[in-house]
Write an enzyme that holds these catalytic residues in place. Structure first.
Site, PDB file in Angstrom:
ATOM      1  NE  ARG A 233     -75.141 -13.182   8.181  1.00  0.00           N
ATOM      2  CZ  ARG A 233     -75.754 -13.853   7.219  1.00  0.00           C
ATOM      3  NH1 ARG A 233     -75.198 -13.929   6.027  1.00  0.00           N
ATOM      4  NH2 ARG A 233     -76.896 -14.460   7.441  1.00  0.00           N
TER       5      ARG A 233
ATOM      6  CB  THR B 205     -73.369  -4.168   8.525  1.00  0.00           C
ATOM      7  OG1 THR B 205     -72.768  -5.084   9.462  1.00  0.00           O
ATOM      8  CG2 THR B 205     -73.816  -2.920   9.269  1.00  0.00           C
TER       9      THR B 205
ATOM     10  CG  ASP C 236     -78.349 -20.411  11.272  1.00  0.00           C
ATOM     11  OD1 ASP C 236     -77.706 -21.216  11.976  1.00  0.00           O
ATOM     12  OD2 ASP C 236     -78.090 -19.202  11.232  1.00  0.00           O
TER      13      ASP C 236
ATOM     14  CG  ASP D 183     -80.470 -21.260  14.326  1.00  0.00           C
ATOM     15  OD1 ASP D 183     -79.821 -21.073  15.372  1.00  0.00           O
ATOM     16  OD2 ASP D 183     -81.033 -20.334  13.705  1.00  0.00           O
TER      17      ASP D 183
END
Length: 211
Positions: A106, A110, A202, A205
């Site tokens: 990602r 944006t 996340d 992670d």
């Protein structure tokens, strides 16, 4: 309003394991193990209507017509990198499945997906295809992955995730209304950075210890 394509698995074991995964103090090892366990429970739900046939077998007592899966072996598609955590657990449940990978990241500015890898099994048009990714957040990466799978010939696609946000569910339903989504929880919303809230951080992670 929740789309008809969404199924939330509210089984007590799923919800209990998810709560532990949400806690910020949960270690990488425990998070990874719980993700493997919960993925099997979610996979059970997403495969409840697989096509079946029968075959003749011999039990220790007598022959019988016994139920068995029909058609080509399933295709499991991991949306890298976090999808691998779900993939491992689902593969334990369906060890004969064919496996593919879609590499997307990602863009943090944006929030749009950028493709860097794509390798999937042959004959997707004849296979039930299950795409896995722990988080359905904005839905941009998931929609892009499904786009690629359809371009590769897949017609019977399902999407398996750990957590979903309303924004991502809507995006998927609009772009791919033929793709059912199975998840453990529909959370409140996305924050300004596109993360699911309350979420669990996340997933990649936390799974790989790269916080």
């Amino acid at each position: 309003m929740t789309p008809d394509t969404l199924k939330i698995v509210d089984h007590p074991l799923v919800q209990h394991k998810l709560t532990i995964m949400r806690e910020k103090e949960t270690s990488t090892a425990v998070f990874r193990q719980l993700l493997r366990e919960i993925s099997q429970l979610l996979a059970y739900e997403i495969t409840t209507d697989l096509p079946m046939t029968t075959k003749t077998i011999d039990t220790p007592l007598q022959p019988m017509e016994a139920p068995t899966l029909d058609g080509k072996k399933l295709a499991l598609i991991s949306i890298l990198r976090a999808g691998n955590g779900l993939l491992d657990g689902v593969l334990e449940l369906i060890p004969s499945a064919r496996v593919g990978f879609v590499g997307l990241y990602r863009d943090e500015e944006t929030l749009e997906p950028v493709q860097y890898y794509f390798k999937v099994p042959e004959g997707l048009s004849d296979r039930v295809t299950i795409a896995v990714d722990p988080m359905l957040a904005t839905g941009n990466s998931s929609v892009a992955a499904i786009d690629l799978l359809k371009q590769a010939g897949a017609t019977n696609i399902r999407f398996l995730c750990l957590l979903a946000a309303p924004e991502g569910v809507r995006r998927m339903a609009e772009a791919h209304p033929d793709v059912p989504v199975v998840t453990a929880a529909l959370d409140e919303r996305l924050n300004e950075k596109g993360y699911i809230v309350p979420g669990l951080g996340d997933a990649g992670d936390r799974m790989f210890g790269t916080k």
